[in-house]
Design an enzyme around this catalytic site. Sequence first.
Site, short mmCIF file in Angstrom:
data_model
loop_
_atom_site.label_atom_id
_atom_site.label_comp_id
_atom_site.label_asym_id
_atom_site.label_seq_id
_atom_site.Cartn_x
_atom_site.Cartn_y
_atom_site.Cartn_z
N PHE A 273 52.22 39.23 47.71
CA PHE A 273 51.40 39.82 46.67
C PHE A 273 50.35 38.84 46.18
O PHE A 273 50.64 37.66 45.99
CB PHE A 273 52.26 40.19 45.44
N ASP A 274 49.15 39.35 45.92
CA ASP A 274 48.20 38.63 45.10
C ASP A 274 48.70 38.70 43.66
O ASP A 274 49.57 39.53 43.33
CB ASP A 274 46.83 39.28 45.24
N GLY A 275 48.16 37.84 42.79
CA GLY A 275 48.62 37.82 41.41
C GLY A 275 47.81 38.70 40.48
O GLY A 275 48.21 39.82 40.16
N PHE B 160 49.44 42.60 49.64
CA PHE B 160 48.68 43.44 48.72
C PHE B 160 47.69 42.59 47.93
O PHE B 160 48.07 41.59 47.33
CB PHE B 160 49.63 44.16 47.76
N ASP C 247 43.70 42.89 45.56
CA ASP C 247 42.73 43.78 44.94
C ASP C 247 41.31 43.55 45.42
O ASP C 247 40.43 44.38 45.15
CB ASP C 247 42.77 43.62 43.41
#
Length: 316
Positions: A161-163, A273, A275
């Site tokens: 995951f991105d943060g 994932f 954004d």
Amino acid sequence: MPVTLEAELVVAISSRTLFDLEDSHAVFEREGVEPYSAYQIEREGEILDPGVAFPLVRKLLRLNEGRERPLVEVILLSRNSADTGLRIFNSIEHHGLGITRAAFTNGSPPWRYVEPFGADLFLSADAGDVAEALRAGCAAAALGPGAVARAPVDDEIRIAFDGDAVLFSDEAERVFREQGLDAFQAAERSAARDPLSGGPFKGFLQALQRIQAAFPFAASPIRTALVTARGAPAHERVIRTLRAWEIRIDEALFLGGMDKTPFLKAFGADIFFDDQHGHVERASGAVATGHVPHGVANEPEAGDGAARLEGGGQNP
């Protein structure tokens, strides 16, 4: 009593991410609904090749083997009709996937069913459906349907995951975009003990942790990673946020603006994932990558800022 899926990890997935449907989708785009339907019905005995999310789905469903009650439920959400969807279910059976529930909407938006099914995650090739699912409160990501389904490294499920704007809100990223790196670093240092608000994937990470808790710590079949362009001193607030949430992350990579792709390959991510389109485009050449159209990076006026961030700054 009706059956409920409250105890399971529920993943809803579109047919175009589970299987390679690009040839038939091209027929639909070029000729319309009726020729597409005829194309699918004529070929309903032809098994579809795996799509970009197929390896992840197969790994998740293997968690149910030998268990009286499943840990994972995968549900098909498709714009096909039940008639044209027969080819998809034939392919599911051929590949031995334990998928029994589906919604065929005959062209209507299938994201409406993420809430009734109690989905923790929705994966689709349709960016519009993904955006609507996010607005409805479900973790959702758009996967490029033309991407190649890559062979998994091993049986362990590795999810990265991105943060900011994925696990966390975009509050810190807004400071970075509006005021620059120095202001961002100062704000994060000042707020180091103030937990960040949750982002759209917080609930999905919590659901993964419930699965991890069903196994001994050293024998968990799921491994998670935070892969963020943050670096020190902006790392502390992230660590304290996860601690406050009582959420486990197995690996945390604070890259200080470095390209995430080689680190995702080293981690062996089954899916990642993020954004930001630039990160997604680079990573998708190496691992299955879902774009999360959430937060300031996906607002129309963010174009110039996005270009600046992708230029190598220490963007969160």
